[in-house]
Design an enzyme around this catalytic site. Sequence first.
Site, mmCIF file in Angstrom:
data_model
loop_
_atom_site.group_PDB
_atom_site.id
_atom_site.type_symbol
_atom_site.label_atom_id
_atom_site.label_comp_id
_atom_site.label_asym_id
_atom_site.label_seq_id
_atom_site.Cartn_x
_atom_site.Cartn_y
_atom_site.Cartn_z
ATOM 1 N N CYS A 12 0.881 -1.220 0.085
ATOM 2 C CA CYS A 12 0.111 0.009 -0.108
ATOM 3 C C CYS A 12 1.139 1.107 0.041
ATOM 4 O O CYS A 12 1.954 1.028 -0.344
ATOM 5 C CB CYS A 12 -1.031 0.004 1.232
ATOM 6 S SG CYS A 12 -0.235 0.048 2.820
ATOM 7 N N ARG A 18 -3.562 -0.295 5.097
ATOM 8 C CA ARG A 18 -4.299 -1.388 4.234
ATOM 9 C C ARG A 18 -3.008 -2.671 4.484
ATOM 10 O O ARG A 18 -3.248 -3.970 4.527
ATOM 11 C CB ARG A 18 -4.330 -0.897 2.963
ATOM 12 C CG ARG A 18 -5.728 -0.116 3.192
ATOM 13 C CD ARG A 18 -5.781 0.864 1.768
ATOM 14 N NE ARG A 18 -4.769 1.966 1.802
ATOM 15 C CZ ARG A 18 -4.586 2.471 0.418
ATOM 16 N NH1 ARG A 18 -5.412 2.463 -0.455
ATOM 17 N NH2 ARG A 18 -3.636 3.317 0.530
ATOM 18 N N ASP A 123 -1.968 -25.322 -8.800
ATOM 19 C CA ASP A 123 -1.159 -24.998 -7.683
ATOM 20 C C ASP A 123 -1.043 -23.597 -7.611
ATOM 21 O O ASP A 123 -1.494 -22.833 -8.719
ATOM 22 C CB ASP A 123 0.285 -25.626 -7.774
ATOM 23 C CG ASP A 123 0.880 -25.236 -9.072
ATOM 24 O OD1 ASP A 123 1.139 -23.958 -9.240
ATOM 25 O OD2 ASP A 123 1.127 -26.100 -9.962
#
Length: 184
Positions: A12, A18, A123
């Site tokens: 961020c 965040r 995966d």
Amino acid sequence: MSDGVFSILAVCTANICRSPLMEILLRARLDETRFEVASAGVRGWDRKPMDAAAAAELTRLGHSADSFESHPISSRLVNSADLVLTATREHRSAVLALTPQALRRSFTLVEFAELTDLVDAPDPRALVAEAAMRRSLAPADADVKDPYRRGPDVHRATADQIDAAVTRIADRLNALVATPQDAP
């Protein structure tokens, strides 16, 4: 990355609101033997604690920010990540300005959460590759609003948005690395 561990970097602005939420929630929800998570800020401060209002939201969600320290982004961090999750498209652009070769493994958090529901892969690395190829399916509005110096309602909405996206991502990634003996 070592011993097959899948590495995630959350990004961020200053690495105090965040991205720490993303990092701590992802770390709590992902299989610690298969995933490692870090965070940084594109204009990040070095070794600052998490913003108090964001930390309060983290506590509300059942986690602690006590040991968290912020970090500025570096090409080393980006290069070592198998997946880069940013709060906004602007942060993603900053990551790519620093490390252009990260294009196919960099997404906003909301964008990647949406794409994990729309693509299939065997995966985590294949999931990232498939998501990159199907990026156009992601929503146009994929940013997480910056709550810094805003009211408690903005911090709560931001934390809830991050929590929901992290839950979707962690559930999908954990399912991709689950072994038969992990089943209940």
